[in-house]
Design a protein around this motif. Structure first.
Motif, short mmCIF file in Angstrom:
data_model
loop_
_atom_site.label_atom_id
_atom_site.label_comp_id
_atom_site.label_asym_id
_atom_site.label_seq_id
_atom_site.Cartn_x
_atom_site.Cartn_y
_atom_site.Cartn_z
N THR A 160 -53.53 -23.20 38.84
CA THR A 160 -53.96 -24.23 37.83
C THR A 160 -52.96 -25.38 38.26
OG1 THR A 160 -54.90 -22.91 36.10
CG2 THR A 160 -54.26 -25.10 35.94
N VAL A 161 -53.45 -26.65 38.63
CA VAL A 161 -52.90 -27.60 39.03
C VAL A 161 -52.20 -28.31 37.90
CG1 VAL A 161 -52.90 -29.95 40.14
CG2 VAL A 161 -53.92 -28.16 41.32
N THR A 162 -50.93 -28.62 37.72
CA THR A 162 -50.48 -29.28 36.44
C THR A 162 -49.87 -30.78 36.60
OG1 THR A 162 -48.10 -28.49 37.03
CG2 THR A 162 -49.43 -27.06 35.61
N ARG A 163 -49.69 -31.04 37.95
CA ARG A 163 -49.50 -32.61 38.43
C ARG A 163 -49.36 -32.66 39.92
NH1 ARG A 163 -44.07 -34.29 36.09
NH2 ARG A 163 -44.01 -35.77 37.92
N GLY A 164 -49.31 -34.00 40.29
CA GLY A 164 -49.15 -33.98 41.59
C GLY A 164 -49.49 -35.63 41.94
N ARG A 165 -49.21 -36.09 43.22
CA ARG A 165 -49.49 -37.47 43.64
C ARG A 165 -50.84 -37.82 43.99
NH1 ARG A 165 -47.77 -39.06 49.06
NH2 ARG A 165 -46.69 -36.96 49.14
N VAL A 166 -51.47 -38.57 43.16
CA VAL A 166 -53.07 -39.17 43.61
C VAL A 166 -52.81 -39.92 44.66
CG1 VAL A 166 -54.77 -39.95 42.54
CG2 VAL A 166 -53.41 -38.80 41.26
N LEU A 167 -53.72 -39.67 45.91
CA LEU A 167 -53.76 -40.43 46.87
C LEU A 167 -55.03 -41.12 47.02
CD1 LEU A 167 -52.63 -37.91 49.82
CD2 LEU A 167 -51.15 -39.43 48.56
N TRP A 168 -56.02 -40.46 46.38
CA TRP A 168 -57.53 -41.24 46.44
C TRP A 168 -58.48 -40.43 45.17
CZ3 TRP A 168 -62.48 -39.51 46.53
CH2 TRP A 168 -63.41 -40.42 47.05
N HIS A 169 -59.28 -41.47 44.94
CA HIS A 169 -60.09 -40.85 43.91
C HIS A 169 -61.36 -41.84 44.08
CE1 HIS A 169 -59.75 -44.54 41.18
NE2 HIS A 169 -58.69 -44.50 41.75
N GLY A 170 -62.39 -41.27 43.52
CA GLY A 170 -63.68 -41.71 43.63
C GLY A 170 -64.84 -40.95 43.47
N LYS A 171 -66.32 -41.48 43.23
CA LYS A 171 -67.31 -40.67 42.95
C LYS A 171 -67.97 -40.20 44.38
CE LYS A 171 -67.93 -42.54 38.31
NZ LYS A 171 -67.85 -41.61 37.58
N ASP A 172 -67.82 -40.70 45.46
CA ASP A 172 -68.54 -40.43 46.39
C ASP A 172 -67.47 -39.25 47.42
OD1 ASP A 172 -69.70 -40.12 49.03
OD2 ASP A 172 -70.16 -42.39 49.29
N LYS A 173 -68.03 -38.21 47.50
CA LYS A 173 -67.15 -36.93 48.22
C LYS A 173 -67.22 -37.35 49.77
CE LYS A 173 -66.42 -32.20 48.20
NZ LYS A 173 -66.98 -30.86 48.05
N SER A 174 -68.26 -37.98 50.13
CA SER A 174 -68.02 -38.25 51.65
C SER A 174 -67.03 -39.13 51.91
CB SER A 174 -69.63 -38.79 52.07
OG SER A 174 -69.75 -40.21 51.56
N LYS A 175 -66.53 -40.10 51.11
CA LYS A 175 -65.60 -41.06 51.49
C LYS A 175 -64.19 -40.24 51.41
CE LYS A 175 -67.90 -45.21 50.09
NZ LYS A 175 -68.27 -46.37 49.25
N LEU A 176 -64.20 -38.96 50.38
CA LEU A 176 -62.97 -38.58 50.43
C LEU A 176 -62.81 -37.69 51.55
CD1 LEU A 176 -60.91 -36.53 48.77
CD2 LEU A 176 -62.61 -35.12 48.40
N HIS A 177 -63.57 -37.15 52.22
CA HIS A 177 -63.73 -36.52 53.38
C HIS A 177 -63.12 -37.50 54.52
CE1 HIS A 177 -66.21 -32.93 52.57
NE2 HIS A 177 -65.83 -33.26 51.36
N ASP A 178 -63.74 -38.75 54.57
CA ASP A 178 -63.25 -39.58 55.53
C ASP A 178 -61.65 -39.97 55.39
OD1 ASP A 178 -65.71 -40.07 56.52
OD2 ASP A 178 -66.39 -41.56 55.16
N TYR A 179 -61.26 -40.21 54.01
CA TYR A 179 -59.80 -40.60 53.80
C TYR A 179 -59.09 -39.39 54.27
CZ TYR A 179 -55.67 -41.63 51.31
OH TYR A 179 -54.55 -42.23 51.07
N VAL A 180 -59.38 -38.17 54.08
CA VAL A 180 -58.60 -37.02 54.62
C VAL A 180 -58.40 -37.14 56.09
CG1 VAL A 180 -58.43 -34.66 54.60
CG2 VAL A 180 -59.05 -35.51 52.29
N ARG A 181 -59.58 -37.37 56.54
CA ARG A 181 -59.55 -37.32 58.34
C ARG A 181 -58.61 -38.35 58.63
NH1 ARG A 181 -64.98 -37.75 58.00
NH2 ARG A 181 -65.94 -35.84 57.45
N GLU A 182 -58.23 -39.34 57.99
CA GLU A 182 -57.48 -40.51 58.61
C GLU A 182 -55.77 -40.36 57.94
OE1 GLU A 182 -58.47 -43.04 60.22
OE2 GLU A 182 -60.53 -42.27 60.17
N LEU A 183 -55.60 -39.04 57.29
CA LEU A 183 -54.22 -39.17 57.16
C LEU A 183 -53.45 -38.41 58.26
CD1 LEU A 183 -54.43 -36.77 53.84
CD2 LEU A 183 -53.74 -39.25 53.91
N GLN A 184 -52.31 -39.25 58.47
CA GLN A 184 -51.56 -39.03 59.65
C GLN A 184 -50.54 -37.79 59.79
OE1 GLN A 184 -52.19 -40.54 62.55
NE2 GLN A 184 -53.95 -41.38 61.18
#
Length: 89
Positions: free
Chosen positions: A31-55
């Motif tokens: 169970t996740v208790t805490r972490g560093r928020v990198l991205w948030h939003g209602k459109d899951k496809s934009k999440l996938h785009d963001y993950v692909r851009e991580l270097q």
């Protein structure tokens, strides 16, 4: 990069959103208790785009802070960056 937040803070701030959390801290049962928020939003496809851009590789978890429909299915997937989809209610 990103604000460190508890799971409770994430749920309160990002209602019914997908949230990408880096370097998650978890309980023994994962169970996740805490972490560093990198991205948030209602459109899951934009999440996938963001993950692909991580270097660089991160330990990542994807949370959904809303209530999933009863017929909703989701897949737990492990990629090189350790992305795992889970729902938080």
């Amino acid at each position: 990069m990103g604000e460190i937040m508890t799971a409770e803070e994430i749920n309160a701030r990002f209602e019914s959103e997908w949230v990408l959390v880096a370097d998650p801290e978890t309980e023994e049962n994962l169970t996740v208790t805490r972490g560093r928020v990198l991205w948030h939003g209602k459109d899951k496809s934009k999440l996938h785009d963001y993950v692909r851009e991580l270097q660089r590789p991160f330990s990542l978890v994807v949370l959904y802070t809303g209530k999933l429909p009863k017929d909703q299915e989701f897949m737990l997937s492990v990629f090189p960056a350790n992305v795992i989809n889970v729902a938080v209610e």
